[in-house]
Design a protein around this motif. Structure first.
Motif, short mmCIF file in Angstrom:
data_model
loop_
_atom_site.label_atom_id
_atom_site.label_comp_id
_atom_site.label_asym_id
_atom_site.label_seq_id
_atom_site.Cartn_x
_atom_site.Cartn_y
_atom_site.Cartn_z
N LEU A 50 33.94 -67.65 -129.32
CA LEU A 50 35.09 -68.54 -129.16
C LEU A 50 34.79 -69.91 -129.74
CD1 LEU A 50 36.18 -67.60 -125.52
CD2 LEU A 50 37.49 -67.16 -127.60
N LEU A 51 33.57 -70.40 -129.54
CA LEU A 51 33.18 -71.68 -130.14
C LEU A 51 33.24 -71.59 -131.67
CD1 LEU A 51 30.07 -72.78 -127.99
CD2 LEU A 51 32.40 -73.66 -127.85
N LEU A 52 32.90 -70.42 -132.20
CA LEU A 52 32.92 -70.22 -133.65
C LEU A 52 34.32 -70.00 -134.21
CD1 LEU A 52 29.83 -67.83 -133.85
CD2 LEU A 52 29.95 -70.12 -134.85
N GLY A 53 35.32 -69.88 -133.30
CA GLY A 53 36.70 -69.68 -133.73
C GLY A 53 37.01 -68.27 -134.16
N GLN A 54 36.24 -67.30 -133.68
CA GLN A 54 36.45 -65.91 -134.12
C GLN A 54 37.56 -65.20 -133.36
OE1 GLN A 54 32.78 -63.71 -134.26
NE2 GLN A 54 31.76 -65.20 -135.58
N TYR A 55 37.98 -65.74 -132.20
CA TYR A 55 39.05 -65.13 -131.42
C TYR A 55 40.11 -66.18 -131.09
CZ TYR A 55 35.42 -61.61 -130.35
OH TYR A 55 34.44 -60.66 -130.43
N GLU A 56 41.32 -65.69 -130.90
CA GLU A 56 42.39 -66.58 -130.43
C GLU A 56 42.30 -66.71 -128.92
OE1 GLU A 56 46.22 -65.40 -131.75
OE2 GLU A 56 45.71 -65.49 -133.89
N TYR A 57 42.62 -67.89 -128.41
CA TYR A 57 42.54 -68.15 -126.97
C TYR A 57 43.57 -69.21 -126.62
CZ TYR A 57 39.95 -72.19 -128.79
OH TYR A 57 39.58 -73.31 -129.48
N SER A 58 43.82 -69.38 -125.33
CA SER A 58 44.66 -70.48 -124.88
C SER A 58 43.77 -71.55 -124.27
CB SER A 58 45.71 -70.01 -123.87
OG SER A 58 45.08 -69.48 -122.72
N GLY A 59 44.27 -72.79 -124.25
CA GLY A 59 43.43 -73.92 -123.87
C GLY A 59 42.92 -74.60 -125.11
N SER A 60 41.88 -75.39 -124.99
CA SER A 60 41.36 -76.09 -126.16
C SER A 60 39.84 -76.23 -126.11
CB SER A 60 42.00 -77.48 -126.28
OG SER A 60 41.56 -78.32 -125.22
N ILE A 61 39.24 -76.20 -127.31
CA ILE A 61 37.82 -76.50 -127.49
C ILE A 61 37.74 -77.56 -128.58
CG2 ILE A 61 35.56 -75.63 -128.18
CD1 ILE A 61 36.44 -72.85 -127.24
N SER A 62 37.22 -78.73 -128.24
CA SER A 62 37.11 -79.79 -129.24
C SER A 62 35.65 -80.21 -129.38
CB SER A 62 37.97 -81.01 -128.85
OG SER A 62 37.56 -81.53 -127.60
N ALA A 63 35.23 -80.44 -130.63
CA ALA A 63 33.84 -80.84 -130.90
C ALA A 63 33.77 -81.58 -132.22
CB ALA A 63 32.94 -79.61 -130.93
#
Length: 494
Positions: A50-63
């Motif tokens: 998920l950190l690598l952006g390989q799957y779709e998800y809801s919510g947010s990851i910012s870095a």
């Protein structure tokens, strides 16, 4: 310093009813050396992807950093190692490459060899060196210890101790203790972050679990006592109610004001008890959500009628002209738990296969007691497919006992219906371990049984071996496990 911010992360695989993460929020400092732990199947590798952006998800990851994942997928491993490193990190200068390899105790001559000729340990170290040659990257390191012998683990842990900015998935307790300064743990109902190494996290978790278990027991008693008091109050209230109309037999006159006052007191007391009982129930419901059940397991080792089970005298194993072991001599006696140690390539697995009965070419003398029943756990799990019911039948296992063991190793009932080819690496290894524990045997032979298996399950396996004391021959690079289990050591020369 920068932060990785995870906010209301929710994710489930397509077609699955199981939610892996639900409204999870936390933040990570990119300077931390994070150890990532949790039961198999809880979503550690999923979170990295998920950190690598390989799957779709809801919510947010910012870095504000880029993520880099170990192990790399090497497209053509027949190329020179130097060419592969150059492709992975084109900006790195030669002196930097040599510095990283030196820190990992890898000879620079590997650069002029084809990558596929390197040992698993050398490949692992080359990929780690390539990762840390990149600037402004946050490293996601997924179970590197599965490819490393004891010496390799020691050098990699010292290397990682010098670095910053990574999440390390590992189930090796000593390895985590040596090189992390924070623990990220996936629990049953949440994700938590704690400063310290694995041992400090585990100690704190045990204290928290003990507190919650004691508090739960106290509240159970409180609820029972309040329930009995409430029943008694209701009984008194009923008795007071009966006196409102007076006693017909005595002919006495009832003081209705006194009775009403007493009834009101009874009602007030009942309400207080009810509220206290409800509060206790609510407090109790908050407990035990992350307490990990460590249910004891059983095994049935057999007793052989002679003390000595196996004897080797100057045994050397050959693959064609290549000799992989050299003049090995030792015996296995009933009750021994012998760990075989040695560098990668020293012939540990070959030795176990030979004793188990695989037709390998060897010289020297190997004597195995007649009609000796053995149970074997292989390193390999790729052959596992189909459902657990059919597997148990085909292997001659007691299905109920087999599934009971898997439940104790944290398998959900849903797993029983799935095809094993979709299991995680740790879940597949648990299938092989549970199968072996189910099997009555004089000698258990386990080849790196703990690869991919989570820490809590390792502890359960330790407990069953210490409780039942089977005769065991094994290869395992988890230092803590080997120190606890082994009664004898046999070291192979490379």
């Amino acid at each position: 310093m920068s932060m990785i911010q995870v906010t209301n992360l929710t994710f489930a695989y397509d077609g699955s009813y199981d939610t892996i993460f639900e409204n999870v929020s936390f933040q990570l400092d990119t300077n931390w050396r994070l150890g990532f732990t949790g039961r198999n199947g809880r979503g550690k590798t999923t979170f990295l992807k998920l950190l690598l952006g390989q799957y779709e998800y809801s919510g947010s990851i910012s870095a504000s950093v880029d993520f880099d994942y170990f192990p790399y997928q090497i497209k053509d491993d027949t190329r020179l190692t130097s060419a592969i490193i150059e492709e992975l990190c084109p900006e790195a200068e030669e002196w930097q490459v040599l510095r990283e390899l030196s820190l990992l105790q890898v000879d620079e001559t590997v650069l002029e060899r084809s990558f596929n000729t390197l040992s698993n340990g050398e490949q692992c170290k080359v990929m780690l060196a390539s990762m840390f040659l990149k600037e402004n990257n946050f490293m996601l390191i997924d179970e590197p210890t599965n490819h490393l012998d004891a010496e390799g683990r020691a050098s990699v842990s010292q290397y990682l101790k010098r670095k910053r900015g990574y999440i390390l998935v590992s189930h090796d307790r000593a390895f985590l203790d040596d090189c992390v300064d924070h623990i990220l743990s996936i629990n049953k109902t949440n994700i938590e972050i704690q400063k310290g190494n694995f041992s400090s996290w585990w100690s704190n978790k045990q204290l928290q679990d003990q507190y919650e278990l004691a508090e739960n027991e106290k509240l159970k008693h409180d609820i029972k006592r309040l329930n009995e008091a409430s029943k008694q109050t209701n009984h008194w209230s009923h008795e007071v109610e009966k006196t409102k109309n007076g006693s017909h037999n005595s002919g006495s006159k009832v003081d209705r004001g006194y009775v009403s006052h007493k009834a009101a007191k009874m009602m007030k007391r009942s309400k207080v008890l009810e509220k206290r009982q409800q509060n206790a129930i609510e407090e109790k419901s908050k407990l035990l959500k992350n307490v990990e059940a460590s249910v004891p397991m059983k095994m049935t080792p057999l007793v052989y009628h002679k003390h000595q089970l196996v004897e080797l005298n100057c045994v050397s194993i050959h693959y064609g002209e290549k000799q992989v072991t050299h003049d090995i001599s030792f015996s296995i006696e009933q009750g021994d738990r012998i760990v075989i140690t040695g560098k990668n390539g020293s012939g540990k697995s070959s030795l176990l296969k030979l004793i188990y009965g695989e037709p390998l070419s060897y010289s020297g003398t190997l004597q195995i007691a007649s009609q000796l029943r053995m149970s074997y756990v292989s390193q390999q799990t790729a052959h596992l497919q189909g459902n657990l019911k059919d597997y148990a039948r085909n292997e001659g296992l007691d299905e109920a006992l087999f599934k009971s063991l898997l439940r104790k190793l944290d398998f959900s009932r849903d797993q029983f219906e799935k095809d094993m080819k979709h299991f995680s690496g740790g879940q597949k290894k648990k299938v092989l371990i549970a199968k072996s524990i189910c099997e009555p045997a004089h000698l258990y032979i386990w080849d790196e049984p703990l690869n991919f298996i989570d820490v809590l399950s390792r502890m359960q396996i330790e407990e069953v071996l210490l409780d039942y004391e089977p005769t065991l021959l094994f290869v395992e690079h988890d230092r803590v496990f080997s120190d606890k289990i082994a009664t004898k050591h046999v070291e192979l020369d490379s």
